[in-house]
Design a protein around this motif. Structure first.
Motif, PDB file in Angstrom:
ATOM      1  N   ALA A 126       0.821  -1.209   0.000  1.00 16.84           N
ATOM      2  CA  ALA A 126       0.000   0.000   0.000  1.00 16.84           C
ATOM      3  C   ALA A 126       0.857   1.261   0.000  1.00 16.84           C
ATOM      4  N   ASP A 127       0.374   2.286  -0.673  1.00 16.15           N
ATOM      5  CA  ASP A 127       1.025   3.594  -0.660  1.00 16.15           C
ATOM      6  C   ASP A 127       0.507   4.463   0.486  1.00 16.15           C
ATOM      7  N   SER A 128      -0.716   4.192   0.902  1.00 11.33           N
ATOM      8  CA  SER A 128      -1.328   4.969   1.975  1.00 11.33           C
ATOM      9  C   SER A 128      -2.409   4.131   2.627  1.00 11.33           C
ATOM     10  N   ILE A 129      -2.941   4.636   3.750  1.00 12.62           N
ATOM     11  CA  ILE A 129      -4.014   3.964   4.477  1.00 12.62           C
ATOM     12  C   ILE A 129      -5.259   4.828   4.370  1.00 12.62           C
ATOM     13  N   GLY A 130      -6.423   4.197   4.296  1.00 13.10           N
ATOM     14  CA  GLY A 130      -7.673   4.935   4.124  1.00 13.10           C
ATOM     15  C   GLY A 130      -8.039   5.777   5.328  1.00 13.10           C
ATOM     16  N   LEU A 131      -9.212   6.372   5.271  1.00 13.24           N
ATOM     17  CA  LEU A 131      -9.684   7.271   6.319  1.00 13.24           C
ATOM     18  C   LEU A 131     -10.060   6.527   7.596  1.00 13.24           C
TER      19      LEU A 131
END
Length: 390
Positions: free
Chosen positions: A360-365
């Motif tokens: 993953a490049d980022s994590i969701g909200l």
């Protein structure tokens, strides 16, 4: 909604793991065992904490913590995870005094050691403190006061509930393929219980239509009612969404309604401490402790061994049995079997989440109700990021 505080690399990257070992597990007080396991002379528990082999042993009626490593060749002094055995190296028989100094060496002449060398040899020791029945060790040569790590309310709960513990403990450990922080976030995330544990834990709880847990209405508590030792305890609310996070605020304490009905074993106990309720202590960095009606207790610890991998340690025990009731190993087995089922339900999903984060490049909200998870992430970045550590 909240933007996550931690990037995926914090859960997957070796660089972050090494920083954690030094700045978190090498500095904070770490749970090492229960005094029930250390009640007799020479009883011990052997753990790996922060990558360090640690031995806690009852020596002369006092609990002491050493590096589990003989001064001769580095052999572990105690090989089993727990038991009762004198402080003697199993490899060449070197024996140690209660303070860790060298007591004796078999076949001493073949080592050609002078008296000064013998007198200088001692085991590396670590700071140790007990809070009720909970044994904590600190690996730092200059340990911070434990009151800086944990709130007084949390410490009071551990002290006041400990006298209710029965002496017999069921213990097991196993490996899991996910990061320790995912497990700590999971125990902070009360909202997952009704979905992940819909057939196990959730039916025992009382959940409002809004999804939150019901407040406790029980009048049977020996701990939390007016006039009881913990009547003035302030349970953790939502963490603030901004600002610097204090270390003692990362650990959390909570209590919710759990409708009570007697079970087949209820009559075996002295009066439990908290019927009609479920309380939990999320003890940073890596411990979850709680009670079901005050009849049984669970204790979980997730010790990081690599980036994205932990050794999971699990203890269960009951409140004290009545005077003429014999030990109940079959009861402990049944409670532990049920506890492991709940752990496994989490583990399946956390293992999948760990794999997802790897790419993953980022994590969701995050939702506003996950402010406590966000606060833990902010504290982590305060301590470990280059900006926070500067």
């Amino acid at each position: 909604m909240i933007e996550p505080a931690l990037p995926p690399a914090c859960y997957t990257d070796d660089k972050w793991f090494e920083l954690e070992q030094h700045r978190i597990f090498g500095r904070l007080w770490l749970f090492a065992g229960l005094t029930q396991q250390l009640a007799t002379e020479n009883s011990f528990v052997a753990r790996e904490l922060g990558g360090v082999p640690v031995l806690v042993q009852n020596l002369g009626g006092e609990l002491r913590a050493f590096r589990n490593s003989c001064a001769h060749r580095g052999m572990p002094l105690q090989v089993a995870p727990c038991g009762t055995r004198r402080l003697i190296c199993p490899y060449h028989g070197w024996a140690y005094n209660d303070d860790g100094s060298l007591r004796g060496v078999p076949n001493a002449k073949i080592y050609n050691m002078c008296d000064a060398t013998k007198e200088s040899i001692r085991l590396q020791s670590y700071a140790l403190t007990t809070v009720g029945n909970f044994v904590f060790v600190n690996l730092s040569p200059n340990p911070l006061p434990i009151a800086e790590q944990f709130s007084e309310d949390l410490l009071r709960i551990l002290r006041e509930v400990s006298p209710y513990f029965a002496p017999d403990v069921s213990y097991t450990h196993f490996a899991c393929n996910y990061d320790w922080k995912l497990n700590f976030e999971n125990v902070l995330d009360w909202n997952h219980a009704q979905f992940v544990h819909s057939q196990t834990l959730a039916p025992l709880l009382q959940i409002e239509s809004s999804g939150t847990f019901s407040a406790v209405e029980s009048n049977q508590s020996k701990l939390f009612l007016e006039g009881s030792p913990l009547a003035d305890i302030v349970f953790s609310g939502d963490a603030p969404l901004a600002g610097k996070v204090a270390l003692k605020d990362v650990s959390r304490i909570g209590r919710s309604s759990m409708p009570y009905s007697a079970r087949w074993f209820s009559s075996l106990f002295e009066e439990p401490c908290d019927r009609g309720a479920f309380f939990a202590c999320n003890i940073f960095p890596n411990v979850n402790f709680g009670s079901i009606h005050g009849e049984s207790f669970y204790l979980q610890q997730y010790v990081p061994t690599a980036a994205g991998r932990i050794d999971y340690h699990s203890w269960v025990f009951t409140t004290k049995l009545k005077a003429r009731v014999p030990p109940q190993p079959h009861l402990l087995w049944g409670i532990h079997h049920a506890e492991k089922r709940v752990i496994d339900e989490d583990a399946v999903l956390l293992t999948a989440l760990q794999k997802s984060l790897q790419a993953a490049d980022s994590i969701g909200l995050m939702g506003d109700h996950e402010a406590t998870l966000h606060a833990m992430g902010r504290w982590y970045m305060q301590e470990l990021s280059e900006e926070g550590a500067a």
